[in-house]
Design a protein around this motif. Structure first.
Motif, PDB file in Angstrom:
ATOM      1  N   ARG A 124       4.669  65.759  29.530  1.00 25.55           N
ATOM      2  CA  ARG A 124       4.456  66.087  30.873  1.00 25.55           C
ATOM      3  C   ARG A 124       3.013  65.009  31.253  1.00 25.55           C
ATOM      4  NH1 ARG A 124       3.795  71.028  29.963  1.00 25.55           N
ATOM      5  NH2 ARG A 124       5.728  71.807  31.163  1.00 25.55           N
ATOM      6  N   GLN A 125       2.334  64.936  30.259  1.00 27.80           N
ATOM      7  CA  GLN A 125       1.072  64.068  30.533  1.00 27.80           C
ATOM      8  C   GLN A 125       1.499  62.539  31.089  1.00 27.80           C
ATOM      9  OE1 GLN A 125      -1.844  64.916  27.761  1.00 27.80           O
ATOM     10  NE2 GLN A 125      -3.180  63.202  28.165  1.00 27.80           N
ATOM     11  N   ILE A 126       2.693  61.786  30.287  1.00 28.00           N
ATOM     12  CA  ILE A 126       2.838  60.531  30.454  1.00 28.00           C
ATOM     13  C   ILE A 126       3.426  60.627  31.886  1.00 28.00           C
ATOM     14  CG2 ILE A 126       4.931  58.854  29.812  1.00 28.00           C
ATOM     15  CD1 ILE A 126       4.652  60.010  26.960  1.00 28.00           C
ATOM     16  N   MET A 127       4.229  61.426  32.394  1.00 29.53           N
ATOM     17  CA  MET A 127       4.942  61.471  33.621  1.00 29.53           C
ATOM     18  C   MET A 127       3.698  61.873  34.733  1.00 29.53           C
ATOM     19  SD  MET A 127       7.393  61.608  35.666  1.00 29.53           S
ATOM     20  CE  MET A 127       7.248  61.219  37.364  1.00 29.53           C
ATOM     21  N   ALA A 128       2.653  62.452  34.429  1.00 28.90           N
ATOM     22  CA  ALA A 128       1.518  62.682  35.311  1.00 28.90           C
ATOM     23  C   ALA A 128       0.794  61.223  35.401  1.00 28.90           C
ATOM     24  CB  ALA A 128       0.457  63.817  34.674  1.00 28.90           C
ATOM     25  N   GLY A 129       0.689  60.584  34.411  1.00 27.10           N
ATOM     26  CA  GLY A 129       0.098  59.287  34.188  1.00 27.10           C
ATOM     27  C   GLY A 129       0.701  58.210  35.186  1.00 27.10           C
ATOM     28  N   HIS A 130       2.039  58.410  35.275  1.00 30.12           N
ATOM     29  CA  HIS A 130       2.709  57.432  36.299  1.00 30.12           C
ATOM     30  C   HIS A 130       2.794  57.992  37.675  1.00 30.12           C
ATOM     31  CE1 HIS A 130       4.034  54.405  33.219  1.00 30.12           C
ATOM     32  NE2 HIS A 130       3.402  55.178  32.479  1.00 30.12           N
ATOM     33  N   ARG A 131       2.944  59.320  37.893  1.00 34.84           N
ATOM     34  CA  ARG A 131       3.351  59.836  39.091  1.00 34.84           C
ATOM     35  C   ARG A 131       2.221  59.305  40.108  1.00 34.84           C
ATOM     36  NH1 ARG A 131       4.592  65.847  41.109  1.00 34.84           N
ATOM     37  NH2 ARG A 131       4.680  65.420  43.462  1.00 34.84           N
ATOM     38  N   GLN A 132       0.983  58.984  39.778  1.00 42.53           N
ATOM     39  CA  GLN A 132      -0.083  58.741  40.616  1.00 42.53           C
ATOM     40  C   GLN A 132       0.293  57.213  41.175  1.00 42.53           C
ATOM     41  OE1 GLN A 132      -3.681  58.016  38.452  1.00 42.53           O
ATOM     42  NE2 GLN A 132      -2.618  58.585  36.930  1.00 42.53           N
ATOM     43  N   PHE A 133       1.298  56.589  40.301  1.00 40.73           N
ATOM     44  CA  PHE A 133       1.647  55.134  40.945  1.00 40.73           C
ATOM     45  C   PHE A 133       3.009  55.112  41.474  1.00 40.73           C
ATOM     46  CE2 PHE A 133      -1.467  54.696  37.447  1.00 40.73           C
ATOM     47  CZ  PHE A 133      -2.452  54.058  38.208  1.00 40.73           C
ATOM     48  N   GLY A 134       3.477  56.070  41.984  1.00 43.44           N
ATOM     49  CA  GLY A 134       4.611  56.224  42.768  1.00 43.44           C
ATOM     50  C   GLY A 134       6.009  56.582  42.025  1.00 43.44           C
ATOM     51  N   THR A 135       5.913  56.896  40.835  1.00 42.85           N
ATOM     52  CA  THR A 135       7.080  56.900  39.705  1.00 42.85           C
ATOM     53  C   THR A 135       7.532  58.438  39.972  1.00 42.85           C
ATOM     54  OG1 THR A 135       6.561  55.335  38.160  1.00 42.85           O
ATOM     55  CG2 THR A 135       8.186  57.231  37.558  1.00 42.85           C
ATOM     56  N   THR A 136       8.506  58.693  40.209  1.00 48.02           N
ATOM     57  CA  THR A 136       9.108  60.043  40.609  1.00 48.02           C
ATOM     58  C   THR A 136      10.297  60.584  39.512  1.00 48.02           C
ATOM     59  OG1 THR A 136      10.602  59.437  42.331  1.00 48.02           O
ATOM     60  CG2 THR A 136       8.407  60.172  43.089  1.00 48.02           C
ATOM     61  N   ALA A 137      10.856  59.413  38.840  1.00 47.88           N
ATOM     62  CA  ALA A 137      11.856  59.831  37.923  1.00 47.88           C
ATOM     63  C   ALA A 137      11.542  58.760  36.644  1.00 47.88           C
ATOM     64  CB  ALA A 137      13.374  59.795  38.275  1.00 47.88           C
ATOM     65  N   MET A 138      11.846  59.198  35.317  1.00 43.17           N
ATOM     66  CA  MET A 138      11.638  58.123  34.354  1.00 43.17           C
ATOM     67  C   MET A 138      12.474  58.827  33.262  1.00 43.17           C
ATOM     68  SD  MET A 138       8.038  59.286  32.283  1.00 43.17           S
ATOM     69  CE  MET A 138       7.044  58.491  33.609  1.00 43.17           C
ATOM     70  N   LEU A 139      12.523  57.734  32.362  1.00 42.65           N
ATOM     71  CA  LEU A 139      12.861  58.052  30.809  1.00 42.65           C
ATOM     72  C   LEU A 139      12.000  57.718  29.894  1.00 42.65           C
ATOM     73  CD1 LEU A 139      16.533  55.871  31.013  1.00 42.65           C
ATOM     74  CD2 LEU A 139      16.186  58.560  31.458  1.00 42.65           C
ATOM     75  N   PRO A 140      11.450  58.822  29.316  1.00 40.58           N
ATOM     76  CA  PRO A 140      10.312  58.545  28.427  1.00 40.58           C
ATOM     77  C   PRO A 140      10.916  57.732  27.225  1.00 40.58           C
ATOM     78  CG  PRO A 140      10.279  60.842  29.192  1.00 40.58           C
ATOM     79  CD  PRO A 140      11.450  60.136  29.632  1.00 40.58           C
ATOM     80  N   THR A 141      10.322  56.808  26.645  1.00 37.91           N
ATOM     81  CA  THR A 141      10.780  55.613  25.906  1.00 37.91           C
ATOM     82  C   THR A 141      10.253  55.951  24.517  1.00 37.91           C
ATOM     83  OG1 THR A 141      11.428  54.406  27.777  1.00 37.91           O
ATOM     84  CG2 THR A 141      11.594  53.393  25.377  1.00 37.91           C
TER      85      THR A 141
END
Length: 378
Positions: free
Chosen positions: A80-97
């Motif tokens: 959840r924290q990784i996603m929040a870190g990236h959402r502010q830069f426009g990422t709305t879907a991701m594969l945590p790696t």
């Protein structure tokens, strides 16, 4: 009672083309209409103020963000924290790696992603296992002591996420014949990476269903005129996708230009290969007992070895326009539509059109500053 959202006064990029002064209607997490004759009564109205509204970015390689590395914190809260870190830069879907790690850590990461998807953590669509079945000759920052041959039950483990996409990066030349074919039959997306394979090795892998290449040019045998290597095979093939880290450090802008011009259109997707420093105040972290520092957007060990990136997706889009010279629409497709197709999600992500998920990013086209993001309309 269902809330209806109307985003008005947008310069809309719908995934295919731009529309000026557009309006997008969102209902129940989906786009229901674009530029309708009228806004529904009672809708919540968001004024885009002429900024660009584009499909949300999809990043298939995210090691960390928001101060968290998946390898260190394979939990729902960490994801959840990784996603929040990236959402502010426009990422709305991701594969945590997950970078090469132990069997226990792999199982923990898969379980954490499964639970994150079950709990509805916004934007998590699967997991990327980058290793451990790599070639130590091209290990990069991966721990050579943990890189290993495939165990007897590896295919079962690599196929064990029931509710999302699993992407596996491996060195094809290190796998037994038929391995990639079996993984693909189980729904796994397989990419070649951290590989010293030959052009012929890659042709065999493509024949078994290889879907793409992890961080093109990096940690793979280079293109030479008599032995095209993995890089040459990647660029020449029309049906596979290539991830590209467009930070100007991992790949020289001229090499990025060559790849984009030569590769089949629609088959190069932007990735960040991001580390915990993205979306975090602290620009240093530890991996495998070694300190990694991000300076001017470059993550590296003390000896200069690149160790992931400090790149975010809106910066990757900006760099694609400024360093590669593609137009903004193509840069946005590289960040959204093309990775959606790679993930086999392009029936619902990568476009702002009726019936698609309302995953969107609003940004200033002059400064590339993200103004707002929506995931499923929220």
């Amino acid at each position: 009672m269902m809330t209806v959202l109307a985003i008005k006064n947008a310069r809309l990029f719908d995934g295919e083309q731009f529309h000026d002064d557009a309006c997008v209607i969102v209902e129940n997490g989906k786009v229901s209409a674009v530029s309708p004759a009228r806004i529904p009564d009672g809708a919540d109205i968001f004024d885009a103020r002429g900024n660009v509204l584009a499909p949300g970015f999809i990043d298939v390689q995210v090691n960390g963000g928001g101060g968290v590395l998946l390898n260190h914190t394979p939990s729902v809260d960490g994801i959840r924290q990784i996603m929040a870190g990236h959402r502010q830069f426009g990422t709305t879907a991701m594969l945590p790696t997950l970078i090469t790690d132990t069997r226990e850590k792999m199982l923990a990461a898969i379980e954490a992603v499964k639970n994150a998807i079950d709990e509805g953590v916004p934007g998590i669509v699967g997991i990327h296992l980058e290793g451990p079945y790599l070639n130590t000759e091209r290990k990069g920052v991966h721990d050579a002591n943990i890189i290993r041959p495939m165990e007897d039950d590896a295919i079962e483990v690599l196929s064990s996420l029931p509710n999302g996409r699993i992407l596996v990066t491996m060195a094809p030349e290190k796998a037994k014949p038929g391995t990639i074919e079996k993984l693909c039959a189980n729904g796994v997306l397989v990419c070649a990476g951290h590989t010293a394979g030959t052009y012929d090795d890659i042709q065999k892998a493509i024949g078994e269903g290889l879907r793409g290449f992890t961080h093109l040019f990096n940690a793979m045998s280079p293109l030479a005129h008599r032995e095209p290597g993995v890089a040459g095979a990647a660029i020449a093939d029309k049906n596979t996708w290539c991830g590209l880290i467009a930070d100007g450090y991992h790949v020289h802008p001229a090499a990025m230009q060559v790849a984009v011009r030569a590769k089949q259109t629609g088959k190069i997707m932007l990735v960040t290969d991001a580390m915990p420093t993205v979306g975090a105040k602290t620009k240093r972290f530890v991996l495998g007992g070694e300190e990694i520092i991000a300076i001017d957007g470059r993550c590296a060990l003390a000896d200069g070895t690149l160790a992931g990136s400090d790149l975010d997706m809106i910066s990757a889009v900006k760099n694609s326009v400024e360093m590669i010279g593609v137009d903004l629409g193509e840069a946005l497709r590289m960040a959204s539509l093309y990775p959606a197709a790679f993930l086999k999600l392009d029936d619902r992500k990568g476009k702002i059109m009726p019936g698609f998920d309302a995953d969107m990013v609003l940004f200033d086209p002059q400064t590339f500053q993200v103004k707002h993001t929506w995931i499923s309309g929220i």
